[in-house]
Design a protein around this motif. Structure first.
Motif, mmCIF file in Angstrom:
data_model
loop_
_atom_site.group_PDB
_atom_site.id
_atom_site.type_symbol
_atom_site.label_atom_id
_atom_site.label_comp_id
_atom_site.label_asym_id
_atom_site.label_seq_id
_atom_site.Cartn_x
_atom_site.Cartn_y
_atom_site.Cartn_z
ATOM 1 N N ASN A 201 0.969 -1.244 -0.036
ATOM 2 C CA ASN A 201 0.113 0.026 0.070
ATOM 3 C C ASN A 201 0.879 1.266 0.017
ATOM 4 O OD1 ASN A 201 -2.297 -1.356 0.004
ATOM 5 N ND2 ASN A 201 -2.481 -1.543 2.321
ATOM 6 N N ILE A 202 2.167 1.147 -0.134
ATOM 7 C CA ILE A 202 2.906 2.446 -0.234
ATOM 8 C C ILE A 202 2.765 3.083 -1.485
ATOM 9 C CG2 ILE A 202 5.332 3.273 -0.331
ATOM 10 C CD1 ILE A 202 6.096 1.060 1.397
ATOM 11 N N PRO A 203 2.175 4.719 -1.626
ATOM 12 C CA PRO A 203 2.164 5.063 -2.820
ATOM 13 C C PRO A 203 3.162 5.102 -3.606
ATOM 14 C CG PRO A 203 1.154 6.313 -0.808
ATOM 15 C CD PRO A 203 2.066 5.152 -0.262
ATOM 16 N N TYR A 204 2.820 5.225 -5.044
ATOM 17 C CA TYR A 204 3.809 5.101 -6.123
ATOM 18 C C TYR A 204 4.804 6.339 -5.815
ATOM 19 C CZ TYR A 204 5.814 6.215 -10.365
ATOM 20 O OH TYR A 204 7.070 6.489 -11.502
ATOM 21 N N ASP A 205 4.460 7.541 -5.368
ATOM 22 C CA ASP A 205 5.213 8.628 -5.248
ATOM 23 C C ASP A 205 6.250 8.560 -4.298
ATOM 24 O OD1 ASP A 205 4.204 10.762 -7.163
ATOM 25 O OD2 ASP A 205 2.410 10.123 -6.189
ATOM 26 N N PHE A 206 5.888 7.748 -3.163
ATOM 27 C CA PHE A 206 6.634 7.483 -1.976
ATOM 28 C C PHE A 206 7.796 6.361 -2.565
ATOM 29 C CE2 PHE A 206 3.390 9.109 0.620
ATOM 30 C CZ PHE A 206 4.225 9.937 1.508
ATOM 31 N N ARG A 207 7.506 5.439 -3.308
ATOM 32 C CA ARG A 207 8.487 4.566 -3.896
ATOM 33 C C ARG A 207 9.339 4.966 -4.662
ATOM 34 N NH1 ARG A 207 6.499 -0.885 -3.345
ATOM 35 N NH2 ARG A 207 4.368 -1.066 -2.709
ATOM 36 N N LYS A 208 8.944 6.073 -5.451
ATOM 37 C CA LYS A 208 9.569 6.573 -6.793
ATOM 38 C C LYS A 208 10.794 7.647 -5.880
ATOM 39 C CE LYS A 208 9.406 9.615 -10.572
ATOM 40 N NZ LYS A 208 8.543 10.413 -11.577
ATOM 41 N N TYR A 209 10.382 8.408 -5.254
ATOM 42 C CA TYR A 209 11.115 9.433 -4.509
ATOM 43 C C TYR A 209 12.128 8.881 -3.318
ATOM 44 C CZ TYR A 209 9.048 12.662 -7.785
ATOM 45 O OH TYR A 209 8.672 13.283 -9.011
ATOM 46 N N TYR A 210 11.454 8.102 -2.677
ATOM 47 C CA TYR A 210 11.947 7.712 -1.209
ATOM 48 C C TYR A 210 12.241 6.081 -1.140
ATOM 49 C CZ TYR A 210 10.531 12.237 -0.100
ATOM 50 O OH TYR A 210 10.206 13.704 0.025
ATOM 51 N N GLY A 211 12.330 5.515 -2.146
ATOM 52 C CA GLY A 211 12.355 4.018 -2.233
ATOM 53 C C GLY A 211 13.592 3.628 -1.198
ATOM 54 N N GLU A 212 14.653 4.234 -1.801
ATOM 55 C CA GLU A 212 16.102 3.786 -1.012
ATOM 56 C C GLU A 212 16.315 4.167 0.443
ATOM 57 O OE1 GLU A 212 15.726 5.583 -3.704
ATOM 58 O OE2 GLU A 212 16.654 4.450 -5.276
ATOM 59 N N PHE A 213 15.345 4.754 0.690
ATOM 60 C CA PHE A 213 15.363 5.572 2.245
ATOM 61 C C PHE A 213 14.728 4.548 3.320
ATOM 62 C CE2 PHE A 213 15.992 9.795 0.445
ATOM 63 C CZ PHE A 213 17.104 9.886 0.387
ATOM 64 N N PHE A 214 13.728 3.506 2.829
ATOM 65 C CA PHE A 214 12.930 2.985 3.871
ATOM 66 C C PHE A 214 14.007 2.129 4.405
ATOM 67 C CE2 PHE A 214 9.466 4.000 1.197
ATOM 68 C CZ PHE A 214 8.352 3.844 2.057
ATOM 69 N N LEU A 215 13.681 1.954 5.979
ATOM 70 C CA LEU A 215 14.508 1.097 6.880
ATOM 71 C C LEU A 215 14.586 -0.488 6.342
ATOM 72 C CD1 LEU A 215 15.947 0.957 9.594
ATOM 73 C CD2 LEU A 215 13.824 0.298 10.420
ATOM 74 N N ASN A 216 15.670 -1.114 6.325
ATOM 75 C CA ASN A 216 15.965 -2.020 5.916
ATOM 76 C C ASN A 216 17.222 -2.955 6.722
ATOM 77 O OD1 ASN A 216 18.563 -2.238 4.200
ATOM 78 N ND2 ASN A 216 17.262 -0.590 3.361
ATOM 79 N N ASN A 217 17.348 -4.096 6.578
ATOM 80 C CA ASN A 217 18.526 -4.728 7.434
ATOM 81 C C ASN A 217 19.797 -4.358 7.187
ATOM 82 O OD1 ASN A 217 18.746 -6.281 5.296
ATOM 83 N ND2 ASN A 217 17.850 -8.134 6.512
ATOM 84 N N LYS A 218 20.118 -3.703 6.098
ATOM 85 C CA LYS A 218 21.370 -3.527 5.413
ATOM 86 C C LYS A 218 21.835 -2.026 5.842
ATOM 87 C CE LYS A 218 22.254 -7.679 3.965
ATOM 88 N NZ LYS A 218 23.089 -8.617 4.773
ATOM 89 N N ASN A 219 20.824 -1.150 5.683
ATOM 90 C CA ASN A 219 21.043 0.328 5.699
ATOM 91 C C ASN A 219 19.995 1.162 6.469
ATOM 92 O OD1 ASN A 219 23.672 0.765 3.656
ATOM 93 N ND2 ASN A 219 22.099 -0.526 2.606
ATOM 94 N N LEU A 220 20.416 2.034 7.172
ATOM 95 C CA LEU A 220 19.479 3.061 7.694
ATOM 96 C C LEU A 220 19.741 4.471 7.077
ATOM 97 C CD1 LEU A 220 17.413 4.302 9.741
ATOM 98 C CD2 LEU A 220 19.051 4.049 11.528
ATOM 99 N N TYR A 221 18.734 5.007 6.470
ATOM 100 C CA TYR A 221 19.112 6.275 5.906
ATOM 101 C C TYR A 221 18.010 7.370 6.534
ATOM 102 C CZ TYR A 221 21.649 4.400 2.027
ATOM 103 O OH TYR A 221 22.842 3.889 1.220
ATOM 104 N N ILE A 222 18.851 8.434 6.988
ATOM 105 C CA ILE A 222 17.695 9.505 7.632
ATOM 106 C C ILE A 222 17.996 10.634 6.922
ATOM 107 C CG2 ILE A 222 17.154 10.771 9.615
ATOM 108 C CD1 ILE A 222 17.976 8.442 11.335
ATOM 109 N N LEU A 223 16.960 11.486 6.263
ATOM 110 C CA LEU A 223 17.198 12.588 5.341
ATOM 111 C C LEU A 223 16.700 13.644 6.417
ATOM 112 C CD1 LEU A 223 17.664 14.162 2.889
ATOM 113 C CD2 LEU A 223 15.169 13.704 2.286
#
Length: 260
Positions: A201-223
């Protein structure tokens, strides 16, 4: 799901003496001992000044709150309020990208912190959180917290940091976004955090512009971005030039590593 009050701890399921358990831990009200902060009622939209945050006397026993859930809180505190400034990877104008690698954070504990805050609010009978209702995901959240199950497609977390010195650093709230998607907004400790209940249910625009920023077990990005601060709940995917440059940097980095 919202249920009647009882002396049963909602975490361990045992009948015990219950304590004053904070929904959003008081340490995430920044300097809570010396300052007052604006806490927003998710139901009415009204706000009040407070120091220690909202607590519920009918949800948790001391053992569960202090011995289990506290571990999640400690890791989140270490990352968000202590170590974050050691991980500024990229700066452009007033935009800062913080990046913690796998070795720098405990993904499981950190993710569970956000799930635990949502879960507490969902089971609470307090008016301030009456519109926080995870429904069937409430029990799933509890099972994840108890290590009985895990689903990486659920409870996707996206973290933004407010620039220092701005008013939103003193505002604390947890509310459900007014959208058809299951999105919860958590503002605390100078951060604005979006929690998507289900990845699909993540909207397309969030995936497009912030996809790499989502918390995962390899990287934590904070903008940290003034652009985002100015828009954070209104068309947040509409980026200005400086944010586009920052994202372009991140895209090149991933392209060089051979993955997105």
């Amino acid at each position: 799901m919202k249920q009647a009050k009882s002396s049963i701890c909602k975490f361990c399921g045992q009948e015990k003496k219950l304590i004053k358990a904070h929904i959003i831990p008081r340490h995430f009200y920044l300097n809570y001992e010396n300052e007052t902060f604006a806490a927003i009622n998710a139901k009415t939209g009204e706000w009040k000044q407070c120091k220690t945050g909202t607590y519920d006397k009918n949800i948790l026993c001391s053992d569960c709150d202090n011995d289990i859930l506290r571990k999640f809180e400690q890791e989140a505190y270490r990352i968000l309020l202590t170590d974050i400034y050691n991980h500024a990877e990229y700066k452009y104008n007033q935009n800062i990208l913080y990046h913690l690698m796998e070795k720098d954070f405990d993904y499981t504990l950190f993710r569970k912190f956000f799930i635990s805050v949502l879960w507490r609010a969902s089971i609470s009978q307090l008016e301030e959180y009456s519109n926080i209702d995870l429904g069937p995901y409430e029990n799933i959240a509890l099972n994840i917290l108890k290590n009985k199950m895990n689903d990486e497609k659920l409870f996707k977390v996206l973290i933004f940091k407010y620039p220092q010195g701005l008013d939103n650093n003193s505002i604390v709230y947890l509310l459900k976004a007014k959208t058809k998607h299951e999105i919860y907004c958590l503002s605390m400790a100078g951060y604005f955090i979006l929690i998507f209940i289900n990845e699909k249910n993540i909207p397309y625009d969030f995936r497009k512009y912030y996809g790499e920023f989502f918390l995962n077990n390899k990287n934590l990005y904070i903008l940290e971005s003034p652009d985002f601060y100015n828009k954070h709940c209104q068309q947040i995917y509409h980026l200005k030039d400086s944010s586009k440059k920052l994202l372009a940097y991140l895209q090149k980095k991933y392209d060089k590593l051979g993955h997105i």
